[in-house]
Scaffold this motif. Structure first.
Motif, PDB file in Angstrom:
ATOM      1  N   GLU A 134       1.255   6.697   0.793  1.00 52.03           N
ATOM      2  CA  GLU A 134       0.785   5.713  -0.170  1.00 52.03           C
ATOM      3  C   GLU A 134       1.539   5.809  -1.487  1.00 52.03           C
ATOM      4  N   HIS A 135       1.692   4.661  -2.148  1.00 51.85           N
ATOM      5  CA  HIS A 135       2.325   4.645  -3.465  1.00 51.85           C
ATOM      6  C   HIS A 135       1.468   5.462  -4.425  1.00 51.85           C
ATOM      7  N   ARG A 136       2.105   6.291  -5.207  1.00 54.63           N
ATOM      8  CA  ARG A 136       1.370   7.097  -6.185  1.00 54.63           C
ATOM      9  C   ARG A 136       1.036   6.296  -7.431  1.00 54.63           C
ATOM     10  N   VAL A 137       1.837   5.286  -7.709  1.00 56.14           N
ATOM     11  CA  VAL A 137       1.579   4.358  -8.809  1.00 56.14           C
ATOM     12  C   VAL A 137       1.740   2.949  -8.258  1.00 56.14           C
ATOM     13  N   PRO A 138       1.038   1.968  -8.811  1.00 51.47           N
ATOM     14  CA  PRO A 138       1.169   0.602  -8.312  1.00 51.47           C
ATOM     15  C   PRO A 138       2.597   0.074  -8.477  1.00 51.47           C
ATOM     16  N   LEU A 139       3.013  -0.764  -7.542  1.00 50.25           N
ATOM     17  CA  LEU A 139       4.323  -1.396  -7.655  1.00 50.25           C
ATOM     18  C   LEU A 139       4.296  -2.411  -8.788  1.00 50.25           C
TER      19      LEU A 139
ATOM     20  N   ASP B 207       0.800  -1.218   0.000  1.00 55.94           N
ATOM     21  CA  ASP B 207       0.000   0.000   0.000  1.00 55.94           C
ATOM     22  C   ASP B 207       0.829   1.263   0.000  1.00 55.94           C
ATOM     23  N   GLY B 208       2.043   1.204   0.558  1.00 53.16           N
ATOM     24  CA  GLY B 208       2.859   2.405   0.629  1.00 53.16           C
ATOM     25  C   GLY B 208       4.022   2.243   1.575  1.00 53.16           C
ATOM     26  N   PHE B 209       4.446   3.354   2.143  1.00 52.52           N
ATOM     27  CA  PHE B 209       5.561   3.399   3.080  1.00 52.52           C
ATOM     28  C   PHE B 209       4.997   3.735   4.458  1.00 52.52           C
TER      29      PHE B 209
ATOM     30  N   GLY C  62      -2.471   9.848   6.318  1.00 50.91           N
ATOM     31  CA  GLY C  62      -2.034   9.412   4.998  1.00 50.91           C
ATOM     32  C   GLY C  62      -2.702   8.153   4.493  1.00 50.91           C
ATOM     33  N   VAL C  63      -3.387   7.405   5.361  1.00 48.34           N
ATOM     34  CA  VAL C  63      -4.027   6.158   4.926  1.00 48.34           C
ATOM     35  C   VAL C  63      -5.185   6.484   4.006  1.00 48.34           C
ATOM     36  N   LYS C  64      -5.187   5.860   2.844  1.00 49.60           N
ATOM     37  CA  LYS C  64      -6.203   6.055   1.803  1.00 49.60           C
ATOM     38  C   LYS C  64      -6.337   7.518   1.378  1.00 49.60           C
ATOM     39  N   MET C  65      -5.238   8.249   1.482  1.00 44.15           N
ATOM     40  CA  MET C  65      -5.267   9.663   1.128  1.00 44.15           C
ATOM     41  C   MET C  65      -5.555   9.868  -0.353  1.00 44.15           C
ATOM     42  N   HIS C  66      -4.965   9.039  -1.205  1.00 45.98           N
ATOM     43  CA  HIS C  66      -5.143   9.223  -2.651  1.00 45.98           C
ATOM     44  C   HIS C  66      -6.440   8.624  -3.164  1.00 45.98           C
ATOM     45  N   SER C  67      -7.020   7.672  -2.421  1.00 40.54           N
ATOM     46  CA  SER C  67      -8.212   7.011  -2.933  1.00 40.54           C
ATOM     47  C   SER C  67      -9.492   7.504  -2.270  1.00 40.54           C
TER      48      SER C  67
END
Length: 121
Positions: free
Chosen positions: A23-28, A8-10, A74-79
């Motif tokens: 969170e990752h901005r793009v999928p790994l 999910d991220g760092f 920061g959890v689920k910040m982008h979604s």
């Protein structure tokens, strides 16, 4: 300081307390085989960054994050949708007061019908 990477991220821990998730901005990529630790030489404003790294450990460690992440910044910040904020990405960087004023005016014109005409920036 511990930074633990997961799908999910760092996750950021300080003194064993979960402080934030970036969170990752793009999928790994699924087929990634290597990892690189890279530190920027300047911040977003072009100021020089100085780093002191004392220890890096590379390997597997069970996830330190707990199941309940509802209070972690920061959890689920982008979604997650925010009721009053609009996030705009991929704008070119601006460096001067003139550019800031121009950008503010452009955004105010573009979004004038959705809110107040006076900037709160």
């Amino acid at each position: 300081l511990i930074v633990q990477i997961n799908g999910d991220g760092f996750d950021i821990f300080l003194d064993k307390q979960h402080c934030a998730r970036l969170e990752h901005r793009v999928p790994l990529p699924d087929d990634a085989k290597s990892l690189m630790l890279q530190f920027p030489s300047t911040d977003d404003y072009g100021h020089t960054e100085n780093w002191s790294v004392y220890k890096v450990w590379w390997g597997y460690k069970p996830l330190m994050a707990k199941d309940d992440l509802s209070n972690i910044p920061g959890v689920k910040m982008h979604s997650k949708l925010h009721q009053t904020k609009l996030f705009i990405s991929k704008l070119p960087k601006i460096h001067t007061e003139t550019q800031i004023e121009l950008r503010r005016a452009e955004l105010e014109r573009a979004f004038q019908k959705y809110g107040e005409a006076v900037s709160k920036c």
